[in-house]
Scaffold this active site. Sequence first.
Site, PDB file in Angstrom:
ATOM      1  N   TYR A  42      -7.417   6.663  21.359  1.00 15.87           N
ATOM      2  CA  TYR A  42      -6.979   5.336  21.819  1.00 15.87           C
ATOM      3  C   TYR A  42      -6.137   5.483  23.078  1.00 15.87           C
ATOM      4  O   TYR A  42      -5.048   6.048  23.057  1.00 15.87           O
ATOM      5  CB  TYR A  42      -6.165   4.674  20.706  1.00 15.87           C
ATOM      6  CG  TYR A  42      -6.134   3.155  20.730  1.00 15.87           C
ATOM      7  CD1 TYR A  42      -6.590   2.419  21.816  1.00 15.87           C
ATOM      8  CD2 TYR A  42      -5.645   2.442  19.642  1.00 15.87           C
ATOM      9  CE1 TYR A  42      -6.568   1.036  21.819  1.00 15.87           C
ATOM     10  CE2 TYR A  42      -5.620   1.055  19.619  1.00 15.87           C
ATOM     11  CZ  TYR A  42      -6.086   0.357  20.719  1.00 15.87           C
ATOM     12  OH  TYR A  42      -6.054  -1.020  20.710  1.00 15.87           O
ATOM     13  N   LYS A  82     -11.368   4.567  23.090  1.00 19.06           N
ATOM     14  CA  LYS A  82     -11.028   3.148  23.003  1.00 19.06           C
ATOM     15  C   LYS A  82      -9.927   2.843  24.001  1.00 19.06           C
ATOM     16  O   LYS A  82      -8.897   3.534  24.031  1.00 19.06           O
ATOM     17  CB  LYS A  82     -10.583   2.802  21.583  1.00 19.06           C
ATOM     18  CG  LYS A  82     -10.247   1.341  21.377  1.00 19.06           C
ATOM     19  CD  LYS A  82      -9.883   1.051  19.915  1.00 19.06           C
ATOM     20  CE  LYS A  82      -9.591  -0.421  19.704  1.00 19.06           C
ATOM     21  NZ  LYS A  82      -9.227  -0.718  18.301  1.00 19.06           N
TER      22      LYS A  82
END
Length: 311
Positions: free
Chosen positions: A132, A157
Amino acid sequence: MLDGVLFFPVTPFTPAGDVDYSLLAQHLEKGVAAGPGGVFIACGTGEFHALGLEEFGRIVATAVDVVAGRVPVFAGAGGSLVQAKEFAVSAKAAGADGILLLPPYLVTMPPAGLVEYTRAIAAATDLPLIVYNRGTAVYNEAAAVEVAQLPTVIGFKDGTGDLDNVARIVIAVKDALAPSGKEFLFFNGLPTAEITQQAYRAIGVTLYSSATFAFAPEIALAFYNALESGDDELAEALLRNFFHPLVRLRNLVPGYAVSLVKFGVTMEGIDAGPVRAPLVALTAEHQQELIEITAAGRAVLDSALASAVAV
């Protein structure tokens, strides 16, 4: 592999603040029945930051049991290096299919340090990892390529909204992985990702988190399908009447990205209970505003359906 609209459940709490596993199971079943492409349990919307290790393991096990293999179940992990390893191991023991690796806690780091953080957690479990890019955990091209080449890292992400950096990362990772043929996923992880998804699709990021799916799955699915089919009129109507007003409301109070969704779940018939401190609940005025925004989004869908029938 993951596809379609991704479901990020909330974590229901009792009035006393304990996890309500029975309501969690109901919330999960209702969400999975609506047709997501995957479940991301105990992540940002699920208040990962506020969960203890023991309850986290039980939350993940509940999700695995309810989902019963219908779609992949990914669980959050993050915090200090030691904590992140513990949560990753717990997720594996509970039967999760993969991990969304959340940013390290309250520390600024160079990309090289972020690579080592990811490498250490990947070594603690054989579960697939999605990294992330958010907060202080910001990858550059070289770091993204390095983690993408770790055997168990399957996705990237983005929660920064820096399309310049992300566009370069997408190309760099694709080029680096091309000789091996390794499949790799890219996700838009901004809050209320629907707002920016048209821009992300333009740089090759087709997957995204949908917090809306947790309480209004028909709106989330309609928007996704509009993007996939090129129905710009419906997509713009949903942005104008639902998603843009939702973001304006969300931006009024820090933490409302979670609190709005939690009240939305309660509004739709499953009492998700309070958020844990330091987050705060919606005011009565803002609760009513969310009710009206959601009704406006559904009115758009009703109008689209009526037009389709008329044709």
